[in-house]
Write an enzyme that holds these catalytic residues in place. Structure first.
Site, PDB file in Angstrom:
ATOM      1  N   GLU A  69     -45.538 -95.347 -65.504  1.00  0.00           N
ATOM      2  CA  GLU A  69     -46.827 -95.623 -66.140  1.00  0.00           C
ATOM      3  C   GLU A  69     -46.651 -95.588 -67.646  1.00  0.00           C
ATOM      4  O   GLU A  69     -46.228 -94.572 -68.203  1.00  0.00           O
ATOM      5  CB  GLU A  69     -47.867 -94.591 -65.702  1.00  0.00           C
ATOM      6  CG  GLU A  69     -49.267 -94.913 -66.197  1.00  0.00           C
ATOM      7  CD  GLU A  69     -50.288 -93.910 -65.677  1.00  0.00           C
ATOM      8  OE1 GLU A  69     -51.211 -94.322 -64.961  1.00  0.00           O
ATOM      9  OE2 GLU A  69     -50.149 -92.704 -66.006  1.00  0.00           O
TER      10      GLU A  69
ATOM     11  N   TYR B 156     -52.424-101.228 -70.970  1.00  0.00           N
ATOM     12  CA  TYR B 156     -51.985-100.304 -69.920  1.00  0.00           C
ATOM     13  C   TYR B 156     -51.082-101.053 -68.962  1.00  0.00           C
ATOM     14  O   TYR B 156     -51.359-102.209 -68.608  1.00  0.00           O
ATOM     15  CB  TYR B 156     -53.188 -99.740 -69.150  1.00  0.00           C
ATOM     16  CG  TYR B 156     -52.773 -98.989 -67.900  1.00  0.00           C
ATOM     17  CD1 TYR B 156     -52.495 -97.627 -67.945  1.00  0.00           C
ATOM     18  CD2 TYR B 156     -52.618 -99.649 -66.683  1.00  0.00           C
ATOM     19  CE1 TYR B 156     -52.076 -96.944 -66.809  1.00  0.00           C
ATOM     20  CE2 TYR B 156     -52.208 -98.974 -65.541  1.00  0.00           C
ATOM     21  CZ  TYR B 156     -51.940 -97.627 -65.612  1.00  0.00           C
ATOM     22  OH  TYR B 156     -51.515 -96.960 -64.489  1.00  0.00           O
TER      23      TYR B 156
END
Length: 396
Positions: free
Chosen positions: A206, A118
């Site tokens: 993101e 991530y």
């Protein structure tokens, strides 16, 4: 301004970030042609079909599927396009899917196992610095990782005076447990990602997941991007990426009329001039036992046309049981606002919810007299508490 995955990837790619390649399709037939083109360009045999909506968690709602042949590409695309996709980040009604991204399969076999990470870039408001947040737990909701395994979340803050430094990119790669070619590729990926975030004037980038492929490439498999609206004048090409179908239609209409409107879930509509006063007015409604149905700042020129447009927007919400107009007359005189309210009310005909008007400031006494003598079903107030008491009374 939020972007679709494929649009975010276009921006990333323009700054040198390697991405999972894909082609957008609006029909199953287009999806098949896109799959053929991808196979020709990349050699991929399988294809990933991804719903393009402004919401995360698409896979959990059935919006991300793997197709192993062209027939499956057509079948899956046909099911996803037109569906109302419900994810943890949408309402119960979900969002209608108008298009899909047909993407290459990047989880191919090789010398090592693919790994997911991530990575997000955003502003740390407590320090006033940009921050890269990253974790070895890619593919999962970062909120779940933060709650259950917070020690697996790392952050790297960037000094705005010097930008991202080489040792910081290397530290990120090291903390992710990479070595060799993958380590070098990750440092390049991080540097290009931060440059994309900074130079596109974004408020959020993101990537979940960032993938280390079986041959140690580092690529962005997903992209959630929000561009700072205040910087769009510098990025005319990004403005063209806006998809109004993904936005609240009342908020879109308000923006076109120059009104600052945010839709909420309450039962008392607000019409206010000034953001600070609007926030205080919402607090006032809460204290009176109601819930604000919207944030609506009409600005300093609350004339009849503007007030009428604001009333129309508020009344589009069927949950509104009362409207509180709270205007402080500094630049604009209260009597002019009052006349605007009276004129707007008459133009609209019957308004079936109670209206409380609180006007304070220049010529507030004249404004109150105008409202009281208008013969309309409008209650006037001068003091804040007086307005709160009248809101409470009409809700009761």
């Amino acid at each position: 301004m939020n972007l679709h995955e494929y649009q975010g990837k276009e921006i990333l790619n323009s700054f040198g970030v390697e991405i999972q390649r894909g082609i957008v399709a609006t029909t199953p037939q287009e999806a098949v042609e896109a799959a053929k083109k991808l196979t020709e360009d990349t050699g991929t045999g399988w294809h990933v079909i991804k719903a393009q909506v402004h919401a995360g968690g698409r896979g959990k709602g059935g919006g991300v599927k793997l197709a192993k042949n062209l027939q499956e590409v057509e079948d899956i695309s046909g099911k996803i396009i037109g569906m109302n996709l419900v994810t943890p980040q949408t309402s119960a009604e979900g969002k209608k899917v108008h298009q899909v991204l047909v993407a290459e399969d990047v989880y191919y076999p090789g010398d090592s196992e693919p790994e997911e990470y991530y990575m997000g870039v955003l502003l740390n408001r407590s320090t006033g610095r940009n921050m890269i947040m990253y974790s070895t737990e890619g593919g999962m909701d970062i909120e779940t990782v933060a709650e259950e395994t917070p020690h697996l979340i790392f952050t790297e803050e960037i000094d705005p005076a010097v930008g991202l430094l080489g040792f910081q990119a290397r530290r990120i790669a090291f903390n992710l447990g990479l070595s060799g070619k993958a380590f070098k590729e990750m440092t390049k990926f991080v540097s290009a990602l931060y440059k994309a975030y900074s130079e596109s004037d974004s408020s959020l980038f993101e990537i979940n997941p960032v993938l280390k492929t079986s041959d140690d490439r580092i690529i962005a498999v997903d992209a959630k991007v929000s561009i700072d609206d205040n910087a769009l004048y510098r990025h005319k090409d990004y403005v063209a990426m806006r998809d109004k179908r993904e936005e609240n239609p009342i908020e879109v209409e308000a923006g076109e009329k120059g009104l600052n409107y945010v839709d909420l879930d309450g039962n008392v509509g607000c019409m206010v001039n000034g953001a600070g006063l609007a926030m205080a007015t919402m607090d006032l409604i809460k204290q009176a036992g109601g819930e604000p149905a919207n944030f609506l700042d009409v600005g300093g020129t609350a004339d009849a046309e503007r007030v009428e447009a604001a009333f129309h927007l508020i009344l589009k919400d069927p949950n509104v049981k009362a409207i509180l107009v709270n205007i402080f007359g500094g630049i604009v005189r209260c009597d002019r606002v009052a006349q605007g309210i009276v004129d707007a009310y008459k133009n609209m005909g019957t308004i079936n919810v109670p209206i409380i008007v609180r006007l304070q400031g220049t010529n507030a006494d004249i404004a109150k007299e105008l409202i009281d003598s208008s013969g309309l079903d409008v209650q006037s107030a001068i003091e804040f508490q007086e307005a709160a008491d009248k809101v409470k009374a009409v809700l009761a």
